[in-house]
Design a protein around this motif. Structure first.
Motif, PDB file in Angstrom:
ATOM      1  N   MET A  84       1.244  -1.024  -0.055  1.00  0.00           N
ATOM      2  CA  MET A  84       0.212   0.191  -0.143  1.00  0.00           C
ATOM      3  C   MET A  84       0.928   1.113  -0.080  1.00  0.00           C
ATOM      4  SD  MET A  84      -3.534   0.984   2.440  1.00  0.00           S
ATOM      5  CE  MET A  84      -2.476   1.322   3.983  1.00  0.00           C
ATOM      6  N   LYS A  85       0.413   2.447  -0.770  1.00  0.00           N
ATOM      7  CA  LYS A  85       1.807   2.983  -0.581  1.00  0.00           C
ATOM      8  C   LYS A  85       0.804   4.507  -1.194  1.00  0.00           C
ATOM      9  CE  LYS A  85       5.195   5.311  -3.624  1.00  0.00           C
ATOM     10  NZ  LYS A  85       6.525   5.012  -4.930  1.00  0.00           N
ATOM     11  N   TRP A  86       1.236   5.275  -0.261  1.00  0.00           N
ATOM     12  CA  TRP A  86       0.701   6.803  -0.612  1.00  0.00           C
ATOM     13  C   TRP A  86       0.911   7.859  -1.423  1.00  0.00           C
ATOM     14  CZ3 TRP A  86      -4.416   9.036   0.586  1.00  0.00           C
ATOM     15  CH2 TRP A  86      -4.936   7.912   1.783  1.00  0.00           C
ATOM     16  N   HIS A  87       0.108   8.622  -2.837  1.00  0.00           N
ATOM     17  CA  HIS A  87       1.131   9.626  -3.355  1.00  0.00           C
ATOM     18  C   HIS A  87       0.790  11.138  -3.387  1.00  0.00           C
ATOM     19  CE1 HIS A  87       2.192   6.132  -5.715  1.00  0.00           C
ATOM     20  NE2 HIS A  87       1.060   5.380  -5.305  1.00  0.00           N
ATOM     21  N   LEU A  88       1.475  12.233  -3.054  1.00  0.00           N
ATOM     22  CA  LEU A  88       0.729  13.453  -2.905  1.00  0.00           C
ATOM     23  C   LEU A  88       1.215  14.240  -4.251  1.00  0.00           C
ATOM     24  CD1 LEU A  88       2.527  13.595   0.586  1.00  0.00           C
ATOM     25  CD2 LEU A  88      -0.002  13.004   0.176  1.00  0.00           C
ATOM     26  N   VAL A  89       0.286  14.772  -4.911  1.00  0.00           N
ATOM     27  CA  VAL A  89       0.698  16.172  -5.180  1.00  0.00           C
ATOM     28  C   VAL A  89       0.142  16.921  -5.353  1.00  0.00           C
ATOM     29  CG1 VAL A  89       0.650  14.911  -7.369  1.00  0.00           C
ATOM     30  CG2 VAL A  89      -1.107  15.533  -6.925  1.00  0.00           C
ATOM     31  N   PRO A  90      -0.142  18.031  -5.673  1.00  0.00           N
ATOM     32  CA  PRO A  90      -0.372  20.070  -5.069  1.00  0.00           C
ATOM     33  C   PRO A  90      -2.036  19.783  -5.336  1.00  0.00           C
ATOM     34  CG  PRO A  90       1.699  20.414  -6.430  1.00  0.00           C
ATOM     35  CD  PRO A  90       1.608  18.732  -6.542  1.00  0.00           C
ATOM     36  N   ALA A  91      -2.940  20.400  -4.633  1.00  0.00           N
ATOM     37  CA  ALA A  91      -4.343  19.742  -5.014  1.00  0.00           C
ATOM     38  C   ALA A  91      -4.021  20.434  -6.546  1.00  0.00           C
ATOM     39  CB  ALA A  91      -5.078  20.757  -3.649  1.00  0.00           C
ATOM     40  N   ARG A  92      -3.842  21.429  -6.669  1.00  0.00           N
ATOM     41  CA  ARG A  92      -4.835  22.041  -8.218  1.00  0.00           C
ATOM     42  C   ARG A  92      -4.082  21.540  -9.471  1.00  0.00           C
ATOM     43  NH1 ARG A  92       1.108  24.478  -6.648  1.00  0.00           N
ATOM     44  NH2 ARG A  92       2.390  24.125  -8.411  1.00  0.00           N
ATOM     45  N   CYS A  93      -3.812  19.737  -9.073  1.00  0.00           N
ATOM     46  CA  CYS A  93      -3.762  19.027 -10.175  1.00  0.00           C
ATOM     47  C   CYS A  93      -5.143  18.180 -10.286  1.00  0.00           C
ATOM     48  CB  CYS A  93      -2.387  18.044  -9.732  1.00  0.00           C
ATOM     49  SG  CYS A  93      -0.780  18.761  -9.635  1.00  0.00           S
TER      50      CYS A  93
ATOM     51  N   LEU B 224     -13.868  15.659   2.177  1.00  0.00           N
ATOM     52  CA  LEU B 224     -13.135  15.150   0.765  1.00  0.00           C
ATOM     53  C   LEU B 224     -11.998  13.805   1.099  1.00  0.00           C
ATOM     54  CD1 LEU B 224     -12.777  18.715  -0.705  1.00  0.00           C
ATOM     55  CD2 LEU B 224     -14.710  17.497  -0.241  1.00  0.00           C
ATOM     56  N   TRP B 225     -13.119  13.085   1.420  1.00  0.00           N
ATOM     57  CA  TRP B 225     -12.617  11.984   1.943  1.00  0.00           C
ATOM     58  C   TRP B 225     -12.937  10.604   0.973  1.00  0.00           C
ATOM     59  CZ3 TRP B 225      -7.866   9.169   3.839  1.00  0.00           C
ATOM     60  CH2 TRP B 225      -8.400   7.679   4.214  1.00  0.00           C
ATOM     61  N   LEU B 226     -12.947   9.500   0.583  1.00  0.00           N
ATOM     62  CA  LEU B 226     -13.263   8.577  -0.131  1.00  0.00           C
ATOM     63  C   LEU B 226     -12.188   7.042  -0.367  1.00  0.00           C
ATOM     64  CD1 LEU B 226     -13.712   9.726  -4.704  1.00  0.00           C
ATOM     65  CD2 LEU B 226     -15.446   9.693  -2.488  1.00  0.00           C
ATOM     66  N   GLN B 227     -12.970   6.529   0.056  1.00  0.00           N
ATOM     67  CA  GLN B 227     -12.574   4.775   0.011  1.00  0.00           C
ATOM     68  C   GLN B 227     -13.380   3.610  -0.247  1.00  0.00           C
ATOM     69  OE1 GLN B 227     -12.747   5.352   4.831  1.00  0.00           O
ATOM     70  NE2 GLN B 227     -13.385   3.101   4.491  1.00  0.00           N
ATOM     71  N   ARG B 228     -12.158   2.428  -1.302  1.00  0.00           N
ATOM     72  CA  ARG B 228     -13.166   2.004  -1.264  1.00  0.00           C
ATOM     73  C   ARG B 228     -14.151   1.230  -0.542  1.00  0.00           C
ATOM     74  NH1 ARG B 228      -9.652  -2.471  -5.119  1.00  0.00           N
ATOM     75  NH2 ARG B 228      -9.081  -3.344  -2.616  1.00  0.00           N
ATOM     76  N   PRO B 229     -15.076   0.237  -0.516  1.00  0.00           N
ATOM     77  CA  PRO B 229     -16.272  -0.517   0.091  1.00  0.00           C
ATOM     78  C   PRO B 229     -14.827  -1.465   1.376  1.00  0.00           C
ATOM     79  CG  PRO B 229     -17.278   0.288  -1.367  1.00  0.00           C
ATOM     80  CD  PRO B 229     -15.672   0.812  -1.613  1.00  0.00           C
ATOM     81  N   GLY B 230     -15.343  -1.734   2.744  1.00  0.00           N
ATOM     82  CA  GLY B 230     -15.038  -2.585   3.136  1.00  0.00           C
ATOM     83  C   GLY B 230     -13.808  -2.438   3.105  1.00  0.00           C
TER      84      GLY B 230
ATOM     85  N   PRO C 172     -10.576   2.837   7.893  1.00  0.00           N
ATOM     86  CA  PRO C 172      -9.545   3.951   8.152  1.00  0.00           C
ATOM     87  C   PRO C 172      -8.394   4.284   9.105  1.00  0.00           C
ATOM     88  CG  PRO C 172     -12.682   4.057   8.339  1.00  0.00           C
ATOM     89  CD  PRO C 172     -12.054   2.975   8.110  1.00  0.00           C
ATOM     90  N   GLU C 173      -8.466   3.534   9.991  1.00  0.00           N
ATOM     91  CA  GLU C 173      -7.052   3.089  10.501  1.00  0.00           C
ATOM     92  C   GLU C 173      -5.849   3.018  10.033  1.00  0.00           C
ATOM     93  OE1 GLU C 173      -6.270   2.236  15.268  1.00  0.00           O
ATOM     94  OE2 GLU C 173      -7.535   0.918  14.069  1.00  0.00           O
ATOM     95  N   ARG C 174      -6.406   1.999   9.378  1.00  0.00           N
ATOM     96  CA  ARG C 174      -5.044   1.180   7.930  1.00  0.00           C
ATOM     97  C   ARG C 174      -4.599   2.429   7.079  1.00  0.00           C
ATOM     98  NH1 ARG C 174      -4.539  -3.760   4.468  1.00  0.00           N
ATOM     99  NH2 ARG C 174      -2.275  -3.538   4.312  1.00  0.00           N
ATOM    100  N   LEU C 175      -5.875   2.268   6.563  1.00  0.00           N
ATOM    101  CA  LEU C 175      -5.696   3.820   5.516  1.00  0.00           C
ATOM    102  C   LEU C 175      -5.454   5.379   5.702  1.00  0.00           C
ATOM    103  CD1 LEU C 175      -9.288   3.772   3.662  1.00  0.00           C
ATOM    104  CD2 LEU C 175      -6.654   3.087   2.635  1.00  0.00           C
TER     105      LEU C 175
END
Length: 351
Positions: free
Chosen positions: A1-10, A88-94, A97-100
């Motif tokens: 599992m990997k998080w990616h970050l870019v400026p919100a304007r993207c 402004l948060w979305l996650q796949r069902p199942g 949140p704690e792990r994410l």
């Protein structure tokens, strides 16, 4: 599992980010309030530049996305302009949140100690249990009307005072020969004028005096116009306009999804005599139309429950925030300090 970050304007400048957001949105029970064409104008008009667009991939699939912003020293939270009823948060069902959130916290810059999800709806994301690093907090109670059965049955279940008051107002208008009219605008081409008219109503009252009213040429006005045009282009926005005689008396700005219609903003002409309640008259006719049409299962208000909401429904639920802490001890300390502050506010116990 990997998080990616870019400026919100993207989110605005690179189409693949909005497409990824919308694909994840389509997988769950997400509201129209989290659709990409609702979110993009929020970023365009209210982001200050420090916000980040974040997404989490696992096995080549996106399992969570958020727009986050610094929220004070050592903390980040979902970007939350006043015009957004939900964080402004979305996650796949199942997914939990704690792990994410643990992964997001470690990915964010500046070694934050806590990351928060604000204004979560338990209908969309069931409230998780508190854990070693996770804590939930009540936000507000909010109301909805379930649009099931007949309007007559629903209306007979409302309080006598509401029904009698509106009946009396309608009788007075009929005696005076004053007709009322409810129009519903749905075309993208109508939204610019609708926002201009709404701003004129809001500016005539206390919000105009305080400088917080919508205007066609301020950030709020630009946001509502762009957002309503976006959603109207796919038949997911509506503006209710209520006339008393020839006078525009009240308006609702609404957005829609498959199951619900959400009243985002309501305003009325405060110059109308206090013997008339144009917002209540409009609401009665609008709700009757919604029952008769049968397009939606729910009418959502999403604001803090007020006395007038309870005239229309007894369906209330509690929205909540989530905090995730880098260390469990920090979570316990935060809870202890909050409890101590509440005890101090309540004052000394009396014998």
């Amino acid at each position: 599992m990997k998080w990616h970050l870019v400026p919100a304007r993207c989110f605005l400048e690179q189409a693949e980010h909005a497409a990824r957001w919308q694909a994840l949105h389509a997988q769950g029970a997400a509201s129209c309030l989290l659709a990409a064409d609702f979110v993009a104008p929020l970023v365009a008009q209210f982001a200050g530049g420090a916000e980040l667009l974040a997404w989490c991939d696992r096995g080549g699939e996106t399992v969570a996305m958020a727009i986050v912003a610094p929220a004070g020293r050592g903390s980040w939270a979902t970007f939350q302009p006043a015009q957004a009823p939900l964080g402004l948060w979305l996650q796949r069902p199942g997914e939990h949140p704690e792990r994410l959130l643990g992964g997001l916290l470690r990915a964010l810059p500046g070694f934050p100690l806590v990351v928060g999800l604000t204004q979560m709806d338990p209908m969309l994301l069931p409230r998780p249990l508190d854990g070693p690093g996770l804590r939930t907090l009540d936000y507000i109670d909010t109301a909805r009307v379930t649009l099931a059965g007949s309007f007559a049955d629903y209306w007979n279940g409302r309080g006598k005072n509401l029904r009698a008051n509106l009946k009396k107002q309608r009788a007075r208008l009929e005696r005076d020969g004053v007709a009322t009219r409810l129009d519903v605008l749905r075309r993208p081409a109508d939204m610019a004028q609708a926002v201009q008219d709404y701003g004129r109503l809001e500016s005539s009252g206390w919000k105009g005096k305080e400088g917080t009213a919508v205007h066609a040429d301020n950030a709020q006005g630009r946001y509502y116009r762009a957002m309503l045009e976006n959603l109207a282009a796919r038949n997911a926005a509506s503006v209710y306009r209520y006339h008393v005689g020839e006078q525009l008396a009240a308006m609702d700005l609404c957005v829609e999804d498959g199951d619900s219609i959400v009243v985002l903003k309501t305003s009325y002409d405060e110059s109308i005599p206090s013997s008339l309640s144009p917002t209540l008259l409009m609401r009665e006719e609008a709700v009757q139309r919604l029952f008769d049409e049968g397009r939606f299962k729910r009418l959502e208000f999403y604001g803090r429950v007020m006395e007038w909401h309870l005239r229309w429904t007894d369906e209330v639920r509690t929205m909540y925030h989530i905090n995730y802490y880098r260390w469990p001890g920090l979570r316990r300390l935060h809870a202890m300090l909050e409890a101590r502050g509440k005890r101090a506010e309540s004052g000394p116990a009396t014998q």
